[in-house]
Scaffold this motif. Structure first.
Motif, short mmCIF file in Angstrom:
data_model
loop_
_atom_site.label_atom_id
_atom_site.label_comp_id
_atom_site.label_asym_id
_atom_site.label_seq_id
_atom_site.Cartn_x
_atom_site.Cartn_y
_atom_site.Cartn_z
N TRP A 60 -1.93 -4.43 -7.84
CA TRP A 60 -1.64 -2.80 -7.57
C TRP A 60 -1.32 -2.70 -6.17
CZ3 TRP A 60 -1.71 0.44 -11.68
CH2 TRP A 60 -1.65 1.96 -11.25
N PRO A 61 -0.03 -2.10 -5.88
CA PRO A 61 1.25 -2.04 -6.85
C PRO A 61 1.81 -3.37 -7.19
CG PRO A 61 1.66 -1.31 -4.68
CD PRO A 61 0.19 -1.54 -4.56
N PRO A 62 2.59 -3.28 -8.29
CA PRO A 62 2.93 -4.38 -8.56
C PRO A 62 3.80 -5.61 -7.66
CG PRO A 62 3.38 -3.29 -10.29
CD PRO A 62 2.91 -2.46 -8.90
N THR A 63 4.10 -6.64 -7.71
CA THR A 63 4.79 -7.70 -6.76
C THR A 63 6.12 -7.08 -6.69
OG1 THR A 63 3.30 -9.29 -7.02
CG2 THR A 63 5.47 -9.81 -6.06
N GLY A 64 6.80 -7.04 -5.69
CA GLY A 64 8.14 -6.63 -5.53
C GLY A 64 8.35 -4.81 -5.35
N THR A 65 7.36 -4.11 -5.56
CA THR A 65 7.20 -2.85 -4.90
C THR A 65 7.64 -2.58 -3.70
OG1 THR A 65 5.67 -2.37 -6.99
CG2 THR A 65 6.17 -0.62 -5.27
N PRO A 66 8.72 -1.62 -3.51
CA PRO A 66 9.06 -1.46 -2.00
C PRO A 66 7.73 -0.89 -1.24
CG PRO A 66 10.38 -0.32 -3.60
CD PRO A 66 9.39 -0.85 -4.34
N GLU A 67 7.83 -1.16 0.04
CA GLU A 67 6.58 -0.86 0.86
C GLU A 67 6.19 0.49 0.87
OE1 GLU A 67 5.13 -1.23 5.75
OE2 GLU A 67 7.28 -1.44 5.06
N LEU A 68 5.03 0.62 0.74
CA LEU A 68 4.28 2.17 0.54
C LEU A 68 3.48 2.33 1.91
CD1 LEU A 68 3.63 2.23 -3.21
CD2 LEU A 68 5.46 3.67 -1.95
N SER A 69 3.99 2.68 2.86
CA SER A 69 3.30 2.81 4.16
C SER A 69 3.14 4.38 4.60
CB SER A 69 3.74 2.10 5.36
OG SER A 69 4.89 2.49 5.57
N SER A 70 2.44 4.72 5.49
CA SER A 70 2.08 6.08 5.91
C SER A 70 3.51 6.29 6.86
CB SER A 70 0.78 6.10 7.07
OG SER A 70 -0.08 5.78 6.29
N LEU A 71 4.10 5.27 7.43
CA LEU A 71 5.36 5.49 8.18
C LEU A 71 6.38 6.13 7.11
CD1 LEU A 71 6.65 5.46 10.65
CD2 LEU A 71 7.47 3.03 10.23
N ASN A 72 6.13 5.46 5.90
CA ASN A 72 7.38 5.84 5.07
C ASN A 72 7.09 7.51 4.54
OD1 ASN A 72 6.97 2.81 3.59
ND2 ASN A 72 8.95 3.61 4.36
N MET A 73 5.95 7.84 4.74
CA MET A 73 5.62 9.38 4.31
C MET A 73 5.33 10.21 5.51
SD MET A 73 3.33 8.51 0.69
CE MET A 73 3.74 10.01 -0.10
N LEU A 74 6.03 9.93 6.59
CA LEU A 74 5.66 10.50 7.81
C LEU A 74 6.30 11.87 7.70
CD1 LEU A 74 4.53 10.75 10.50
CD2 LEU A 74 6.44 9.55 11.62
N PRO A 75 7.61 12.07 7.42
CA PRO A 75 8.30 13.25 7.26
C PRO A 75 7.34 14.17 6.40
CG PRO A 75 10.03 11.58 7.00
CD PRO A 75 8.56 10.72 6.74
N GLU A 76 7.10 13.80 5.21
CA GLU A 76 6.14 14.72 4.34
C GLU A 76 4.97 15.13 5.11
OE1 GLU A 76 7.56 11.65 3.55
OE2 GLU A 76 8.04 11.59 1.45
N ASN A 77 4.37 14.18 5.74
CA ASN A 77 3.13 14.69 6.51
C ASN A 77 3.35 15.65 7.74
OD1 ASN A 77 1.78 12.76 4.96
ND2 ASN A 77 1.79 11.12 6.46
N ILE A 78 4.42 15.51 8.42
CA ILE A 78 4.77 16.40 9.31
C ILE A 78 5.20 17.61 9.03
CG2 ILE A 78 6.66 16.85 11.06
CD1 ILE A 78 6.73 13.76 11.75
N THR A 79 5.90 17.96 7.70
CA THR A 79 6.50 19.00 7.49
C THR A 79 5.40 19.95 6.62
OG1 THR A 79 7.21 17.91 5.23
CG2 THR A 79 8.71 18.23 7.11
N MET A 80 4.23 19.20 6.18
CA MET A 80 3.26 19.63 5.47
C MET A 80 2.17 20.21 6.53
SD MET A 80 1.36 20.28 2.72
CE MET A 80 1.60 19.20 1.38
N VAL A 81 2.12 19.81 7.68
CA VAL A 81 1.21 20.17 8.58
C VAL A 81 1.92 21.30 9.19
CG1 VAL A 81 0.31 19.80 10.82
CG2 VAL A 81 0.07 17.95 9.06
N VAL A 82 3.07 21.16 9.85
CA VAL A 82 4.07 22.25 10.20
C VAL A 82 4.05 23.48 9.31
CG1 VAL A 82 6.19 22.95 11.21
CG2 VAL A 82 5.29 20.74 11.58
N SER A 83 4.02 23.51 8.13
CA SER A 83 4.15 24.75 7.12
C SER A 83 2.77 25.48 7.38
CB SER A 83 4.48 24.32 5.65
OG SER A 83 3.41 23.58 5.14
N ILE A 84 1.72 24.73 7.28
CA ILE A 84 0.20 25.19 7.25
C ILE A 84 0.12 26.06 8.76
CG2 ILE A 84 -2.04 24.92 7.59
CD1 ILE A 84 -0.99 24.42 4.76
#
Length: 204
Positions: A60-84
């Motif tokens: 879990w996740p299955p083999t071959g799943t694209p990388e799921l890292s904090s770096l990939n979600m950095l834009p979401e994290n930044i925009t979430m914090v800035v909005s608050i």
């Protein structure tokens, strides 16, 4: 008169006519608290389902799943914090009765929240292109979790636009602070839920 004297009240002074007839418990506060409780229960159920399905799958996740890292979600994290941060600044402006700044901060926060949604859409595009599908256990759970979050988050964006409009209506200003406090707390809840989602996704 004897019959009247025999009446027992549960609380003293209930027969007093000095009550102003207003609500003892604010229906708006109660409805908001109930909605928050139901939202927390909904996500608690989804989080629990994620843990159960993860425990039933050796990989879990299955083999071959694209990388799921904090770096990939950095834009979401930044925009979430800035909005608050922008919403906190908006609240400060509201307390100072500076409705021009209040409206500007609310609109800026709304724009940043929209960028969050765009960033999520781009992440969906990346994962779907990499083979993640709703028809798999992992993909189905991932999209259910994040789309449910997005549905609630977009509701918060709609509320922000409504307050930006209210800030232009002088007749509504005296009622605005309590409602906006609820919106700020709502986005705080969204931030906490997003942190929980990230923990689930990256806890491999």
């Amino acid at each position: 008169s004897c019959k009247m004297e025999s009446i027992a009240f549960e609380k003293s002074n209930l027969a007093d006519s000095t009550h102003d007839g207003g609500e003892i418990v604010s229906s708006k506060r109660f409805a908001y608290a109930l909605y928050i409780a139901l939202t927390i229960m909904l996500f608690a159920g989804i989080f629990g389902g994620w843990w159960v399905l993860k425990g039933n799958n050796d990989i879990w996740p299955p083999t071959g799943t694209p990388e799921l890292s904090s770096l990939n979600m950095l834009p979401e994290n930044i925009t979430m914090v800035v909005s608050i941060i922008l919403l906190v600044l908006a609240m400060n402006s509201l307390k100072q009765t500076d409705f021009v700044k209040f409206r500007s901060y609310v609109l800026l926060s709304s724009a940043v929240c929209i960028l969050f949604v765009v960033a999520i859409a781009m992440e969906y595009w990346r994962l779907i292109a990499g083979g993640v599908s709703m028809h798999t256990v992992f993909g189905g759970m991932y999209f259910v979790l994040t789309i449910t979050f997005l549905a609630h988050f977009i509701g918060g964006i709609y509320a922000l636009f409504r307050f930006a409009i209210k800030a232009r209506q002088l007749s509504a200003i005296h009622n605005i602070q309590l409602g906006f406090t609820n919106v700020l707390h709502w986005h705080d809840l969204m931030l906490l839920l997003w942190i929980g989602i990230e923990f689930l996704i990256h806890d491999n």
